[in-house]
Design a protein around this motif. Structure first.
Motif, short mmCIF file in Angstrom:
data_model
loop_
_atom_site.label_atom_id
_atom_site.label_comp_id
_atom_site.label_asym_id
_atom_site.label_seq_id
_atom_site.Cartn_x
_atom_site.Cartn_y
_atom_site.Cartn_z
N ARG A 133 37.75 36.01 38.90
CA ARG A 133 37.82 37.47 38.75
C ARG A 133 38.91 37.73 37.72
N GLY A 187 32.46 39.12 42.30
CA GLY A 187 32.13 40.53 42.49
C GLY A 187 30.69 40.76 42.11
N ALA A 188 30.23 42.02 42.30
CA ALA A 188 28.85 42.36 41.95
C ALA A 188 28.73 42.71 40.47
N GLY A 189 29.74 43.38 39.94
CA GLY A 189 29.72 43.79 38.54
C GLY A 189 30.33 42.72 37.65
N MET A 191 28.56 43.62 50.77
CA MET A 191 28.92 44.85 50.04
C MET A 191 27.91 45.96 50.31
N ARG A 203 31.13 52.47 38.47
CA ARG A 203 32.16 52.20 37.48
C ARG A 203 32.62 53.51 36.82
N HIS A 255 39.04 52.19 44.26
CA HIS A 255 38.09 51.11 43.95
C HIS A 255 37.96 50.16 45.14
N ALA A 268 33.31 48.93 48.12
CA ALA A 268 32.75 47.69 48.69
C ALA A 268 33.59 46.53 48.14
#
Ligand code: NAP
Ligand code: GLV
Length: 316
Positions: free
Chosen positions: A49, A68-70, A99, A231, A279, A282
């Protein structure tokens, strides 16, 4: 003797020990180490990350795993340093891993709060005012979700129970039971025209940057609500503030911002119709994330294709 696979790990704030022992327990054939500046020894996989560019420079990994997802930050780094970060390395992201439930909780809390007018009751309570308020008709309280991916679909599923009309907007066509699906830029305004609540669950890509601007907000019915779970880069914050101040938007709940942490002097902090979370809509749950990443590495070692592969061309 069989060569042990090597994994490097980096996260700016998470507990490294928990991850190093957790991944090692799941992959007894692997050697996992915390990456530190100057470490350019070989590695087969990286779990990251916000990694420093030097960590990945020149490496030909079998897989790069985002915690992470993004993956917008990683892809942005790659665009900025194309000579140092190989775009040949397969990149994987987390899909759900706990998430989706967190997003469902957040979205349902907001939608029900706005529908039942709990913020108005809170203001009335402060004024010691005893006044039942009318509710909007349920079948006119349309909820639209931007993005119909892993998290968007899951949020839509969880909203089915309340009987509100549901919509989604995605890049490619979708067929989802009980959801009026729109797709493509040409359909965006039609999608927005009926939405009392818009929930953003899009990835950050060049196409979605600044999508939520004055034009977008004007296309909503007067007094609509906006929830950003995705985002901050999607939103032109000055346009959002103007829409809140004019009443075009009745309220917004924002988990993500153009600049994070949100600066202390930002007008959004004090706005009476804005809810802010840091932020945290999730968060990455380490145990579920480690299960998914370890299983993906095992699949790659067997020559199989695990889920979560990012399409760099698409940007998500
Ligand atoms: P996903 O499965 O990749 O879904 C993305 C969805 O967005 C897809 O339906 C995709 O359409 C749609 N989309 C992408 N570009 C589009 C465009 N230009 N126009 C219209 N639709 C577009 O992603 P996910 O797992 O649901 O996650 C979504 C995002 O949530 C992540 O990228 C991340 O930024 C954010 N997130 C935030 C937090 C937080 O704590 N705040 C936590 C986790 C994730 P197609 O289906 O047609 O491809
Ligand atoms: C968090 O924002 C994520 O993308 O997982």
């Amino acid at each position: 003797m069989r060569k042990r696979m090597k994994i490097i790990w980096y996260h700016p704030s998470m507990d490294a020990q928990c991850w190093l022992t957790g991944v090692a327990r799941r992959l007894p054939d692997a050697e996992i180490r915390l990456w530190q500046p100057g470490d350019d020894a070989c590695a087969d996989y990286a779990i990251v990350r916000s990694p420093p560019v030097e960590m990945l420079a020149g490496r030909s990994l079998k897989g790069l795993f985002a915690m992470g997802a993004g993956v917008d930050e990683l892809l942005q780094q790659q665009r900025q340093h194309p000579d140092r970060l190989s775009d040949q390395v397969p990149l994987y992201r987390l899909e759900d891993t706990g998430m989706a439930q967190q997003m469902q909780e957040y979205a349902n809390w907001c939608v029900l709060g706005w529908y039942r007018r709990f913020a108005d009751y809170q203001r009335q309570q402060q004024a010691r005012c005893w006044q039942p308020l009318p509710l909007p008709a349920r079948d006119t309280f349309t909820i639209g979700v931007l993005g119909a991916g892993v998290l968007g679909r899951s949020v839509l599923e969880s909203l089915q129970q309340w009987g509100f009309p549901l919509r989604c907007w995605s890049r490619t066509p979708k067929t989802l039971p009980g959801v009026h699906a729109f797709h493509g830029d040409a359909a965006l305004h039609d999608f927005l025209a009926g939405c009392q609540v818009v929930i953003d669950l899009l990835p950050a890509t060049p196409e979605t940057t600044d999508l939520i601007n004055a034009d977008f907000l004007r296309a909503l019915p007067h007094g609509a609500h906006f929830l950003n779970l995705a985002r901050g880069a999607h939103v032109v914050e000055a346009d959002l503030l103007a829409a809140l101040n004019s009443g075009q938007l009745a309220a917004a709940a924002l988990d993500v911002f153009q600049q994070e942490p949100l600066p202390a002097d930002d007008a959004l902090w004090q706005h009476p119709h804005v809810t802010i979370t840091p932020h945290s809509a999730a968060i990455t749950l380490p145990e579920q994330a480690m299960d998914a990443i370890a299983s993906a590495i095992q699949q790659l070692e067997k020559g199989q294709q695990p889920p979560g592969r990012v399409d760099r061309q698409r940007g998500y």
